[in-house]
Design an enzyme around this catalytic site. Structure first.
Site, PDB file in Angstrom:
ATOM      1  N   GLU A 225      94.226 -33.330-105.623  1.00  0.00           N
ATOM      2  CA  GLU A 225      93.053 -32.654-106.205  1.00  0.00           C
ATOM      3  C   GLU A 225      92.023 -33.418-106.464  1.00  0.00           C
ATOM      4  O   GLU A 225      91.178 -33.393-107.623  1.00  0.00           O
ATOM      5  CB  GLU A 225      93.387 -31.509-107.104  1.00  0.00           C
ATOM      6  CG  GLU A 225      94.412 -30.783-106.784  1.00  0.00           C
ATOM      7  CD  GLU A 225      94.903 -29.789-108.075  1.00  0.00           C
ATOM      8  OE1 GLU A 225      94.763 -28.771-107.666  1.00  0.00           O
ATOM      9  OE2 GLU A 225      95.191 -30.174-109.237  1.00  0.00           O
TER      10      GLU A 225
HETATM   11  C1  ACM Z   1      99.115 -30.295-108.116  1.00  0.00           C
HETATM   12  O1  ACM Z   1      99.699 -29.355-108.396  1.00  0.00           O
HETATM   13  N1  ACM Z   1      98.027 -30.577-108.258  1.00  0.00           N
HETATM   14  C2  ACM Z   1      99.981 -31.576-107.653  1.00  0.00           C
END
Ligand code: ACM
Length: 527
Positions: A339
């Site tokens: 992310e």
């Molecule tokens: C995640 O759940 N951002 C790895």
């Protein structure tokens, strides 16, 4: 009217009594058929011989050869069984076995089918013999012995009862070599003793890795001596603003050792280049603006990034990974990589490429979330699939191994259903059946058994603030995931598992696990 009231009260009292009787007074059965015993994860093979072995106050634990490691495993067994039985269960080396009721632990090089973690448990009326090729196999076998005894064995006070185990043979070894849980100690910080309890609980279900998510936007949780403000300032808060904290290197080393003593490898994660706000608050030079970020106590994601074209950033990564590698006996350093929405892809790829080289330079194997497969993976990289099937495919095309952590099945912070107060539901509601009914080799087309190193169940802690809440979200789903990781798919059926899980409830109670009592399971409520 009075007569009627009395009749009502009598009926009520009788009803309450019979409910109480059906819940509490069913006597524990005498174990005589080993194949009927509930063992989770389900073993490879069980054969029964119809008798019972009895643990008594004269039982001793013999180790077949001298050696600190075997001795330590024997002492684990003694410590597991002593509080409830009140027996001494002394550890001695073999040669002086008495005829009745002894336990023997032995290493047997020639039984190669058992591998690193398999064991064979042979139970006769006179002796209980646990054999394995490696010490880890003996430790996994101890967990089976605990589940074969009455659930009272897990209580920490003396229980007046007889301690019998049905006779027969169990041969057992795991399906996947990596069987893990992840704890997010960054969004909320958990003390060393809580992490140790989590280690004990995952060890009971034969997991062998604990991934610690040690840094995120809301907190930096490990002391780094060359960058001290990371923990001092970056670790000073958490989601919601109260508390926070970090592990000193001594505390962290103690945790690693505690895990290692239970044949569990800690996988430390420093998440980068995103999820780095805590680091960005601690050192202005890590920000492209040159200005320190503000401490963050919310739960948004995707807004922070290290400055990927500044050399100071790579000095930082090198120092942090260098110190962490020194504290880490296990093979892996997890570099996160998920992310990173605030890092343009043209910056993300060279950053991940350099971060991987730094991990290799410090003698460790690269581990990262599935997005790192967009970079050029180094040899032996392990990619943790959580969201994007395409990334898992890119990982195997580059020769990487995959850890299966599909958010829709393994994320323990997802709510059970719409009435669950804790947790989130951005990936799915995950009831106990849903967490069990899935097959790792069917998740991503082309990602097959030979590409999958194992399974891991992450517990993110945006909403989870203490041990009871950790337990409520993890249990019982983590037990089912442990079975997926250990047991062959041909031996896994939901209806059978559902029954076994219900029968296992007294053990959860004896272990004081604050589990979610799903309506899907018929929980056995007597001891
Ligand atoms: C995640 O759940 N951002 C790895």
């Amino acid at each position: 009217m009075k007569y009627l009231m009395n009749t009502f009260s009598t009926i009520a009292i009788l009803a309450i009594f019979s409910l109480y009787a059906s819940c509490t007074s069913e006597p524990p059965k005498e174990p005589t058929d080993l194949t009927q015993e509930v063992i989770i994860p389900k073993p490879v093979s069980v054969t029964a011989s119809g008798g019972a072995f009895t643990l008594t106050e004269t039982t001793k634990i013999f180790t077949q050869s001298d050696g600190e490691e075997l001795d330590q495993i024997a002492r684990h067994l003694s410590n597991y069984l002593s509080p409830a039985t009140g027996f001494d269960l002394p550890v001695e080396s073999a040669g002086s076995e008495s005829d009745d009721g002894h336990i023997l632990l032995q290493l047997n090089d020639s039984d190669t089918e058992l591998g690193e973690e398999g064991y064979e448990l042979n139970i006769t009326e006179d002796a209980l013999t646990l054999a394995a090729q490696q010490p880890a196999g003996l430790f996994r076998g101890l967990q089976t012995i605990r589940q074969l005894l009455p659930s009272g064995i897990e209580k920490d006070s003396l229980q007046e009862m007889s301690w019998k185990i049905a006779t027969g043979t169990i041969r057992d070894y795991p399906m996947y070599e990596y069987r893990g849980a992840m704890l997010d100690v960054a969004r909320h910080f958990f003390q060393v003793d809580d992490v140790k309890r989590y280690i004990d609980l995952i060890a009971y279900y034969k997991l062998n890795h604990l991934h610690l998510h040690l840094s995120d936007d809301q907190g930096w949780r490990i002391e780094i001596k060359s960058w001290p403000k990371l923990a001092e300032y970056g670790g000073s808060t958490q989601v919601g603003g109260e508390g926070g904290g970090h592990y000193t290197q001594e505390e962290y080393t103690d945790l690693v050792q505690y895990a290692q003593d239970r044949f569990i490898t800690i996988v430390p994660e420093i998440d980068m280049p995103g999820h780095t706000n805590a680091a960005l608050t601690s050192y202005p030079e890590l920000n492209c603006s040159g200005k320190a970020a503000e401490l963050y106590t919310g739960i948004e994601v995707g807004f922070s990034t290290l400055c990927t074209d500044s050399e100071v950033t790579y000095q930082f990564v090198d120092d942090v990974i260098g110190e962490l590698a020194t504290l880490t006996p296990g093979p892996y350093i997890h570099i996160g990589g998920d992310e990173s929405h605030a890092t343009p892809m043209e910056d993300y790829i060279p950053f991940v490429n350099r971060a991987q080289e730094i991990v290799l330079k410090h003698g460790k194997q690269v581990f990262g979330w599935d997005e790192i497969a967009n970079a050029e993976l180094v040899d032996n990289a392990v990619v943790q699939y959580w969201a994007e099937a395409e990334n898992a495919t890119k990982a195997i095309e580059q020769g990487g191994k995959v850890i299966m952590s599909p958010a829709t099945k393994t994320y323990l912070d997802m709510q059970y259903d719409s009435t669950t107060e804790l947790g989130l539901h951005w990936a799915a509601y995950i009831e106990v059946d849903s967490a069990y009914i899935w097959e790792p080799t069917n998740m991503v087309a082309g990602v097959d058994r030979e590409h999958i190193l194992g399974i891991e169940a992450p517990l993110w802690s945006e909403t989870v603030t203490n041990m009871d809440e950790i337990e409520y979200m993890a249990f019982p789903r983590l037990i089912g995931i442990a079975e997926i990781a250990w047991t062959s798919p041909v031996d896994r059926q939901w209806e059978d598992y559902r029954t076994r899980l219900g029968q296992h409830a007294p053990y959860l109670k004896a272990l004081e696990i604050d589990y979610y009592a799903s309506d899907l399971v018929d929980w056995k409520s007597y001891e």
